[in-house]
Write a protein that holds these residues in place. Structure first.
Motif, PDB file in Angstrom:
ATOM      1  N   HIS A   1       0.838  -1.202   0.000  1.00 50.06           N
ATOM      2  CA  HIS A   1       0.000   0.000   0.000  1.00 50.06           C
ATOM      3  C   HIS A   1       0.873   1.252   0.000  1.00 50.06           C
ATOM      4  O   HIS A   1       0.598   2.218  -0.714  1.00 50.06           O
TER       5      HIS A   1
ATOM      6  N   THR B   1     -11.157   5.590  -2.835  1.00 46.80           N
ATOM      7  CA  THR B   1     -10.715   5.970  -1.489  1.00 46.80           C
ATOM      8  C   THR B   1     -11.261   4.982  -0.468  1.00 46.80           C
ATOM      9  O   THR B   1     -12.102   4.135  -0.787  1.00 46.80           O
ATOM     10  N   ASN B   2     -10.796   5.113   0.781  1.00 43.77           N
ATOM     11  CA  ASN B   2     -11.288   4.245   1.851  1.00 43.77           C
ATOM     12  C   ASN B   2     -12.782   4.419   2.071  1.00 43.77           C
ATOM     13  O   ASN B   2     -13.444   3.505   2.539  1.00 43.77           O
ATOM     14  N   GLY B   3     -13.319   5.564   1.730  1.00 44.78           N
ATOM     15  CA  GLY B   3     -14.747   5.820   1.885  1.00 44.78           C
ATOM     16  C   GLY B   3     -15.577   5.291   0.723  1.00 44.78           C
ATOM     17  O   GLY B   3     -16.793   5.414   0.726  1.00 44.78           O
TER      18      GLY B   3
ATOM     19  N   TYR C   1      -1.372  15.097   0.203  1.00 44.09           N
ATOM     20  CA  TYR C   1      -2.756  15.118  -0.254  1.00 44.09           C
ATOM     21  C   TYR C   1      -2.849  14.863  -1.754  1.00 44.09           C
ATOM     22  O   TYR C   1      -1.895  15.083  -2.489  1.00 44.09           O
TER      23      TYR C   1
ATOM     24  N   VAL D   1      -8.184  14.758  -0.519  1.00 41.90           N
ATOM     25  CA  VAL D   1      -8.107  13.689   0.476  1.00 41.90           C
ATOM     26  C   VAL D   1      -6.648  13.410   0.810  1.00 41.90           C
ATOM     27  O   VAL D   1      -5.742  13.758   0.051  1.00 41.90           O
ATOM     28  N   LEU D   2      -6.428  12.775   1.950  1.00 37.99           N
ATOM     29  CA  LEU D   2      -5.089  12.339   2.308  1.00 37.99           C
ATOM     30  C   LEU D   2      -4.620  11.273   1.336  1.00 37.99           C
ATOM     31  O   LEU D   2      -5.414  10.428   0.914  1.00 37.99           O
ATOM     32  N   LYS D   3      -3.358  11.288   1.017  1.00 35.63           N
ATOM     33  CA  LYS D   3      -2.801  10.258   0.136  1.00 35.63           C
ATOM     34  C   LYS D   3      -3.026   8.866   0.711  1.00 35.63           C
ATOM     35  O   LYS D   3      -3.334   7.927  -0.006  1.00 35.63           O
ATOM     36  N   SER D   4      -2.868   8.750   2.021  1.00 36.83           N
ATOM     37  CA  SER D   4      -2.984   7.438   2.660  1.00 36.83           C
ATOM     38  C   SER D   4      -4.411   6.899   2.632  1.00 36.83           C
ATOM     39  O   SER D   4      -4.621   5.707   2.850  1.00 36.83           O
ATOM     40  N   SER D   5      -5.405   7.754   2.349  1.00 36.16           N
ATOM     41  CA  SER D   5      -6.779   7.265   2.295  1.00 36.16           C
ATOM     42  C   SER D   5      -7.143   6.686   0.929  1.00 36.16           C
ATOM     43  O   SER D   5      -8.255   6.205   0.747  1.00 36.16           O
TER      44      SER D   5
ATOM     45  N   GLN E   1      -7.311   3.811  -1.351  1.00 39.00           N
ATOM     46  CA  GLN E   1      -7.302   2.383  -1.057  1.00 39.00           C
ATOM     47  C   GLN E   1      -6.833   1.552  -2.235  1.00 39.00           C
ATOM     48  O   GLN E   1      -6.011   0.666  -2.084  1.00 39.00           O
TER      49      GLN E   1
END
Length: 145
Positions: free
Chosen positions: A49, A64-66, A79, A92-96, A98
């Motif tokens: 990831h 995204t995670n959402g 971002y 959004v955050l880069k880490s979000s 998915q």
């Protein structure tokens, strides 16, 4: 008067020490099992990831995670700006991020949803226009009389 010899007492203590090590073997086995079944795969997924997030670039299609699907417009250090619909952008955050989707995935999804909405909107518009034309013709007939 001594009933127990020294040699006998020493022999008993060594069997207790060996039994203690044997009792720890199932615990060690469980730890090894947890490592190979839980810890190692999770660390591998986290590493993959991280590599995927570092490789994000403009034009990539992501989820995204959402659960939001979109195309990346801009990437900064922490971002990303994602276009989720025409002229609608979110940051959004880069880490979000998915999942990285294959190119063209969004185009293959969109037309099905848009075409039914577009046809319904056109049908409503044509009904409204035909109703307006009918009213205009009635008004002009009334004026003639």
């Amino acid at each position: 008067m001594m009933l127990i010899s020294d040699a006998f007492a020493q022999a008993a203590s060594t069997t207790q020490n060996e039994a203690g090590w044997v009792a720890l073997l199932p615990m060690v086995g469980i730890l090894v099992l947890f490592y190979f079944l839980l810890i190692r795969p999770q660390a591998k997924r986290a590493k993959e990831h991280k590599q995927m997030v570092e490789a994000l670039q403009r034009g990539d299609e992501v989820i995204t995670n959402g659960g939001i699907l979109g195309q990346i417009l801009n990437v900064s250090e922490s971002y990303v700006i994602i276009e989720i619909a025409p002229a609608i952008e979110i940051t959004v955050l880069k880490s979000s991020v998915q999942t990285l989707l294959p190119k063209g995935t969004l185009r293959s999804i969109e037309p099905k949803g848009k075409s039914s909405k577009t046809k319904a909107a056109k049908a409503d518009t044509s009904k409204t226009e035909s109703a307006a034309d009918t009213e205009e013709s009635k008004d002009s007939d009334a004026e003639k009389k």
